[in-house]
Each structure stands twice: as C-alpha cells, then as structure tokens.
Scaffold this motif. Structure first.
Motif, PDB file in Angstrom:
ATOM      1  N   ARG A 170      -6.237   4.342  -1.248  1.00  0.00           N
ATOM      2  CA  ARG A 170      -5.919   5.159  -0.087  1.00  0.00           C
ATOM      3  C   ARG A 170      -6.646   4.572   1.121  1.00  0.00           C
ATOM      4  O   ARG A 170      -7.840   4.323   1.088  1.00  0.00           O
ATOM      5  N   GLY A 171      -5.899   4.339   2.186  1.00  0.00           N
ATOM      6  CA  GLY A 171      -6.470   3.760   3.391  1.00  0.00           C
ATOM      7  C   GLY A 171      -7.156   4.801   4.250  1.00  0.00           C
ATOM      8  O   GLY A 171      -7.178   5.998   3.930  1.00  0.00           O
ATOM      9  N   ASP A 213      -6.109   5.937   6.919  1.00  0.00           N
ATOM     10  CA  ASP A 213      -5.088   6.849   7.432  1.00  0.00           C
ATOM     11  C   ASP A 213      -4.590   7.842   6.378  1.00  0.00           C
ATOM     12  O   ASP A 213      -3.772   8.697   6.667  1.00  0.00           O
ATOM     13  N   GLY A 214      -5.085   7.726   5.159  1.00  0.00           N
ATOM     14  CA  GLY A 214      -4.703   8.641   4.087  1.00  0.00           C
ATOM     15  C   GLY A 214      -3.516   8.189   3.256  1.00  0.00           C
ATOM     16  O   GLY A 214      -3.204   8.810   2.246  1.00  0.00           O
ATOM     17  N   TRP A 215      -2.837   7.132   3.653  1.00  0.00           N
ATOM     18  CA  TRP A 215      -1.674   6.641   2.929  1.00  0.00           C
ATOM     19  C   TRP A 215      -2.094   5.700   1.815  1.00  0.00           C
ATOM     20  O   TRP A 215      -3.054   4.952   1.967  1.00  0.00           O
ATOM     21  N   LEU A 216      -1.335   5.738   0.718  1.00  0.00           N
ATOM     22  CA  LEU A 216      -1.584   4.798  -0.370  1.00  0.00           C
ATOM     23  C   LEU A 216      -1.042   3.425   0.004  1.00  0.00           C
ATOM     24  O   LEU A 216      -0.007   3.307   0.651  1.00  0.00           O
ATOM     25  N   GLY A 217      -1.777   2.406  -0.395  1.00  0.00           N
ATOM     26  CA  GLY A 217      -1.335   1.040  -0.158  1.00  0.00           C
ATOM     27  C   GLY A 217      -1.999   0.117  -1.164  1.00  0.00           C
ATOM     28  O   GLY A 217      -2.906   0.518  -1.904  1.00  0.00           O
ATOM     29  N   ARG A 220      -6.708  -5.093   2.601  1.00  0.00           N
ATOM     30  CA  ARG A 220      -5.911  -3.874   2.496  1.00  0.00           C
ATOM     31  C   ARG A 220      -5.080  -3.777   3.765  1.00  0.00           C
ATOM     32  O   ARG A 220      -5.628  -3.734   4.863  1.00  0.00           O
ATOM     33  N   LYS A 221      -3.763  -3.779   3.611  1.00  0.00           N
ATOM     34  CA  LYS A 221      -2.830  -3.750   4.740  1.00  0.00           C
ATOM     35  C   LYS A 221      -3.106  -4.884   5.717  1.00  0.00           C
ATOM     36  O   LYS A 221      -3.056  -4.716   6.930  1.00  0.00           O
TER      37      LYS A 221
END
Length: 113
Positions: free
Chosen positions: A61-62, A64-68, A92-93
């Motif tokens: 989880r980044g 921003d709260g999104w999984l990646g 990550r991203k």
C-alpha cells in the motif's frame, strides 16, 4: 473454434492486463538500471554487467492508500574491477523507496585556506 462474444471479451481483457503488467515491469527495470548506473557513476565505482536483476515483487500500500507493486532489484559494482559487491534498490510506482549500494563521497571537513 468459435468463441462467444463474452469469452472473446474476457480474452481481450486478460491480454490487456498481461501487456500492462509486462510494460510496467519493463519500465521499472529501466528506471532501476538508470538509478544503479547513476549511483555507481556518482560514487566513482564500476557498474558491472550493465544490468539490474529483478529479485522481488510484492503488493504494498502506497502513501496514497492504493495497492501497487513494489519491485526489488539487485546490481553488482566494483571498486577496482576485481572485487564484486551487490547493490539493492526497491521501487514503488517508479519512486525509489530503498537503496543499498555505492555512495558518492561526501565532504566531511573543509580545510580553511
């Protein structure tokens, strides 16, 4: 073999998802290679094999709260062309999260004239 419209659509979606995953993996590997190469250049060491090797993939989880995907890479470098050291970095991203490897020399003291 005749495909129903639904199964054709599912194959199209699966193919698109596979292509997106492959494209993101290639982009991350290129970014990791650039970061490893630049770190070696800044530290004045030799970047061996001119490549990075993917050695880990996790869902995280980044901020921003999104999984990646969090992708780990390793590369090798040398101080004199004989020894080998392993560097590691995590993206990550596309952003560098962790780095272990050669560091640019820092100024520890400045001599007055």
């Amino acid at each position: 073999m005749n495909l129903s419209p639904l199964s054709a659509l599912l194959w199209l979606i699966a193919g698109g998802a596979a292509f997106a995953y492959w494209n993101a993996a290639r982009a991350a590997a290129e970014r990791a290679g650039m970061l490893g190469r630049n770190a070696c250049k800044a530290a004045g060491v030799i970047w061996l094999d001119q490549s990075v090797h993917a050695n880990g993939l996790r869902l995280r989880r980044g901020d921003d709260g999104w999984l990646g995907f969090e992708r780990s890479f390793r590369f090798e470098y040398s101080y004199d062309g004989v020894d080998r050291h392993v560097g590691r970095l995590v993206l990550r991203k596309g952003q560098l999260i962790s780095f272990v490897g050669p560091m640019a020399p820092s100024i520890t003291s400045i001599e007055p004239h």
